[in-house]
Design an enzyme around this catalytic site. Structure first.
Site, PDB file in Angstrom:
ATOM      1  N   ARG A 255       0.840  -1.117  -0.073  1.00 45.17           N
ATOM      2  CA  ARG A 255       0.016  -0.042  -0.138  1.00 45.17           C
ATOM      3  C   ARG A 255       0.874   1.236  -0.113  1.00 45.17           C
ATOM      4  O   ARG A 255       2.069   1.249   0.549  1.00 45.17           O
ATOM      5  CB  ARG A 255      -0.787  -0.068   1.185  1.00 45.17           C
ATOM      6  CG  ARG A 255      -2.024  -1.078   1.271  1.00 45.17           C
ATOM      7  CD  ARG A 255      -2.917  -1.109   2.396  1.00 45.17           C
ATOM      8  NE  ARG A 255      -3.629  -0.046   2.472  1.00 45.17           N
ATOM      9  CZ  ARG A 255      -5.212   0.189   1.765  1.00 45.17           C
ATOM     10  NH1 ARG A 255      -5.493  -0.879   1.218  1.00 45.17           N
ATOM     11  NH2 ARG A 255      -5.565   1.287   1.924  1.00 45.17           N
ATOM     12  N   HIS A 425      -4.188 -22.644  34.092  1.00 44.42           N
ATOM     13  CA  HIS A 425      -4.344 -24.110  33.193  1.00 44.42           C
ATOM     14  C   HIS A 425      -5.824 -24.437  33.223  1.00 44.42           C
ATOM     15  O   HIS A 425      -6.732 -24.093  34.076  1.00 44.42           O
ATOM     16  CB  HIS A 425      -3.898 -25.115  34.039  1.00 44.42           C
ATOM     17  CG  HIS A 425      -4.050 -26.276  33.616  1.00 44.42           C
ATOM     18  ND1 HIS A 425      -3.183 -26.737  32.549  1.00 44.42           N
ATOM     19  CD2 HIS A 425      -4.702 -27.452  34.100  1.00 44.42           C
ATOM     20  CE1 HIS A 425      -3.385 -27.968  32.117  1.00 44.42           C
ATOM     21  NE2 HIS A 425      -4.434 -28.542  33.014  1.00 44.42           N
TER      22      HIS A 425
HETATM   23  P1  NAI Z   1       2.916  -6.284   2.011  1.00 44.74           P
HETATM   24  O1  NAI Z   1       3.954  -5.363   1.824  1.00 44.74           O
HETATM   25  O2  NAI Z   1       2.655  -6.894   3.419  1.00 44.74           O
HETATM   26  O3  NAI Z   1       3.177  -7.645   1.054  1.00 44.74           O
HETATM   27  C1  NAI Z   1       3.270  -7.449  -0.395  1.00 44.74           C
HETATM   28  C2  NAI Z   1       3.887  -8.826  -1.096  1.00 44.74           C
HETATM   29  O4  NAI Z   1       4.018  -8.458  -2.331  1.00 44.74           O
HETATM   30  C3  NAI Z   1       5.426  -8.884  -0.822  1.00 44.74           C
HETATM   31  O5  NAI Z   1       5.871  -9.955  -0.057  1.00 44.74           O
HETATM   32  C4  NAI Z   1       5.992  -8.539  -2.156  1.00 44.74           C
HETATM   33  O6  NAI Z   1       7.340  -9.395  -2.207  1.00 44.74           O
HETATM   34  C5  NAI Z   1       4.790  -9.076  -3.110  1.00 44.74           C
HETATM   35  N1  NAI Z   1       5.162  -8.611  -4.227  1.00 44.74           N
HETATM   36  C6  NAI Z   1       5.121  -7.198  -4.507  1.00 44.74           C
HETATM   37  N2  NAI Z   1       5.235  -7.106  -6.030  1.00 44.74           N
HETATM   38  C7  NAI Z   1       4.975  -8.481  -6.760  1.00 44.74           C
HETATM   39  C8  NAI Z   1       5.036  -8.747  -7.961  1.00 44.74           C
HETATM   40  N3  NAI Z   1       4.992  -8.148  -9.069  1.00 44.74           N
HETATM   41  N4  NAI Z   1       4.653 -10.153  -7.953  1.00 44.74           N
HETATM   42  C9  NAI Z   1       4.788 -10.915  -6.856  1.00 44.74           C
HETATM   43  N5  NAI Z   1       4.743 -10.475  -5.833  1.00 44.74           N
HETATM   44  C10 NAI Z   1       4.884  -9.398  -5.243  1.00 44.74           C
HETATM   45  O7  NAI Z   1       1.568  -5.649   1.439  1.00 44.74           O
HETATM   46  P2  NAI Z   1      -0.019  -5.997   1.874  1.00 44.74           P
HETATM   47  O8  NAI Z   1      -0.313  -7.363   2.164  1.00 44.74           O
HETATM   48  O9  NAI Z   1      -0.580  -5.521   0.103  1.00 44.74           O
HETATM   49  O10 NAI Z   1      -0.415  -5.138   2.857  1.00 44.74           O
HETATM   50  C11 NAI Z   1      -0.351  -3.725   3.133  1.00 44.74           C
HETATM   51  C12 NAI Z   1      -0.447  -3.193   4.285  1.00 44.74           C
HETATM   52  O11 NAI Z   1      -1.592  -3.527   5.029  1.00 44.74           O
HETATM   53  C13 NAI Z   1       0.777  -3.921   5.166  1.00 44.74           C
HETATM   54  O12 NAI Z   1       1.754  -2.879   5.478  1.00 44.74           O
HETATM   55  C14 NAI Z   1       0.219  -4.533   6.252  1.00 44.74           C
HETATM   56  O13 NAI Z   1       1.003  -4.522   7.653  1.00 44.74           O
HETATM   57  C15 NAI Z   1      -1.188  -3.943   6.388  1.00 44.74           C
HETATM   58  N6  NAI Z   1      -2.420  -4.930   6.979  1.00 44.74           N
HETATM   59  C16 NAI Z   1      -2.178  -5.342   7.757  1.00 44.74           C
HETATM   60  C17 NAI Z   1      -3.128  -6.417   8.400  1.00 44.74           C
HETATM   61  C18 NAI Z   1      -3.059  -7.200   9.807  1.00 44.74           C
HETATM   62  O14 NAI Z   1      -2.518  -6.316  10.821  1.00 44.74           O
HETATM   63  N7  NAI Z   1      -3.597  -8.013  10.182  1.00 44.74           N
HETATM   64  C19 NAI Z   1      -4.220  -6.857   7.478  1.00 44.74           C
HETATM   65  C20 NAI Z   1      -4.173  -6.372   6.076  1.00 44.74           C
HETATM   66  C21 NAI Z   1      -3.057  -5.205   5.860  1.00 44.74           C
END
Ligand code: NAI
Length: 439
Positions: A255, A425
């Site tokens: 993002r 427990h």
């Molecule tokens: P992310 O940065 O966690 O993961 C994106 C992934 O996409 C990376 O592993 C990267 O290597 C891969 N990638 C990038 N370009 C690519 C390509 N062309 N082909 C294949 N793989 C590719 O980003 P994500 O999952 O979109 O999340 C965004 C933000 O939202 C994060 O900072 C996350 O912490 C936050 N978030 C947190 C949640 C939680 O705390 N449970 C839930 C959802 C989002």
């Protein structure tokens, strides 16, 4: 021109958190929000996703009695809407306090103390920017946009797709992979890196991925997506090209901060592509202006935004606090769940640190057995003085277990001290205590 003490741009967890706290401490506040209050988290992020992952949990439980059980997706969507609306009403109530005014509109800077929407201009000594983030699209050719979605569109889908290709095995990609596999889609994940969830301990991440693979999710690791066409998603792996087709394609490749249209230059606020530049007090380069939450690109987590809101307001009021943002727990609501706080073993190794790592397993825990949730592992990391500096885990309710370690880390607790703490427990929390007992 309307004058107030504090203008907040954005009504997500950062913005509404700052508004409520500032109002309680006596400030007059104007919150400017262009869409629904609650931000990404409440409307198109954490809350609807967790409603879906809860539905997936229920479906899995039903399937233990009836393997043919399926999801009533229309019911899921209704429940998702109900939860969102109930929470949104709560935020609206918070923002209807006498000293808070909620303004609908798109805000931009006129100068360092003045912000305007299309209808009105506002002036304040202090301004907090809390505009959040949006999905970042990878730099690839996309000629078929019909089936391509970000998490926002996927959360509005009206049926369970037969097949789903997810680009990116980060937090968003892994959570949706888990949910849709349970709902009945054929899920394929394509990830550029060697392992999923880059911020999680690689040992834990690998075990989680293997567990999801066993459940039927296809992973293509070290695979870079090159194009999305009517034929499907094309990616390159070890010099070979492959194409996977699917009914729906989710882009989850990270993002980016929402900076567009803010006209930050008008106030002289420094920023990079990562976000608005801030110091530890959330102060931007322009005096009186703060940036909190995803828009400063530090930690894209709702709870980080909420705490940064408190730091910013305290700074505005000249109050001191002891909030330590370096201890930032986080959870991934896959099945099984994963969570972490602090240093990973990979990090300690890479830095050449002196550390100890104790491993605990769910399979020997009574509560886990009773729950039929014996898959899982905990890694507890301590520094050379025995102080707990990290914990990474996967398994049922690992978010709650990590919360305990996070609190202990805030108190600077050692492994020895954790050993002296009674744990109920039978609980999963005993896994932490048992792990601390390993010499
Ligand atoms: P992310 O940065 O966690 O993961 C994106 C992934 O996409 C990376 O592993 C990267 O290597 C891969 N990638 C990038 N370009 C690519 C390509 N062309 N082909 C294949 N793989 C590719 O980003 P994500 O999952 O979109 O999340 C965004 C933000 O939202 C994060 O900072 C996350 O912490 C936050 N978030 C947190 C949640 C939680 O705390 N449970 C839930 C959802 C989002």
């Amino acid at each position: 021109m309307t004058k107030t003490d504090l203008i907040i741009i954005g009504g997500g967890p950062g913005g509404y958190g700052a508004a409520g706290y500032a109002a309680r401490l006596g400030l007059d506040v104007i919150v400017i929000e262009q869409a629904s209050v609650g931000g990404t988290c409440l409307n198109v992020g954490c809350i609807p996703t967790k409603t879906w992952s809860h539905e997936a949990d229920i479906l899995r439980a039903r399937r233990t009695a009836d393997p043919t059980a399926t999801i009533d997706f229309q019911r899921v969507r209704r429940r998702q809407q109900e939860v969102i609306e109930q929470l949104r009403n709560g935020v609206e109530t918070l923002l209807s306090a006498p000293s808070i005014r909620l303004v609908k509109g798109k805000a931009h800077f006129i100068d360092a103390h003045t912000v305007a929407t299309d209808e009105e201009t506002f002036e304040a000594k202090h301004i907090i920017i809390a505009t959040g983030s949006e999905a970042k699209m990878p730099p690839i050719a996309i000629t078929d946009t019909q089936r391509v979605m970000t998490s926002t569109e996927l959360l509005a889908i009206d049926h369970v797709p037969e097949s789903l290709v997810i680009i990116g095995a980060g937090v968003i990609g892994m959570e949706f992979a888990s949910i849709f596999q349970t709902f009945g889609s054929k899920v394929t994940v394509i990830e550029y890196l060697k392992e999923c969830l880059p911020t999680l301990d690689s040992d834990i991440a690998k075990r989680l991925r293997k567990s999801m693979e066993k459940r039927g999710i296809d992973f293509h690791m070290q695979a870079g997506v090159t194009a999305i066409t009517a034929n499907g998603v094309t990616f390159e792996r070890k010099g070979k090209q492959q194409t996977v087709s699917a009914e729906a394609i989710l882009i989850a490749t990270g993002r980016k901060p929402c900076l567009e249209n803010l006209r930050l230059e008008a106030a002289g606020i420094a920023f990079t592509a990562k976000g608005i530049t801030v110091d530890e007090q959330m102060r931007t380069s322009c005096q009186g202006i703060y940036a909190i939450g995803d828009v400063n690109g530090q930690t894209m987590l709702a709870h980080a935004a909420s705490m940064q809101a408190i730091i910013a307001v305290n700074n505005i009021l000249g109050r001191t606090d002891h909030i330590d943002l370096s201890i930032m727990p986080s959870a991934i609501f896959t099945y099984p769940e994963a969570a972490s706080v602090g240093l990973s073993e990979d990090f300690c190794e890479a830095k050449g640190m002196e550390y100890t790592c104790r491993k605990g397993f769910f399979r020997a825990n009574g509560k886990a057995m009773a729950m039929e949730e014996t898959e899982g592992m905990v890694k507890l990391i301590a520094d050379s003085d025995g102080k707990v500096v990290g914990c990474h885990a996967f398994g049922a309710h690992s978010a709650d277990m990590i919360q305990e370690i996070s609190s202990l880390m805030c108190m600077g607790v050692t492994i020895e001290q954790l050993r002296d703490m009674v744990h109920i427990h039978p609980t999963l929390g005993e896994i932490l205590h048992d792990t601390s007992m390993i010499s």
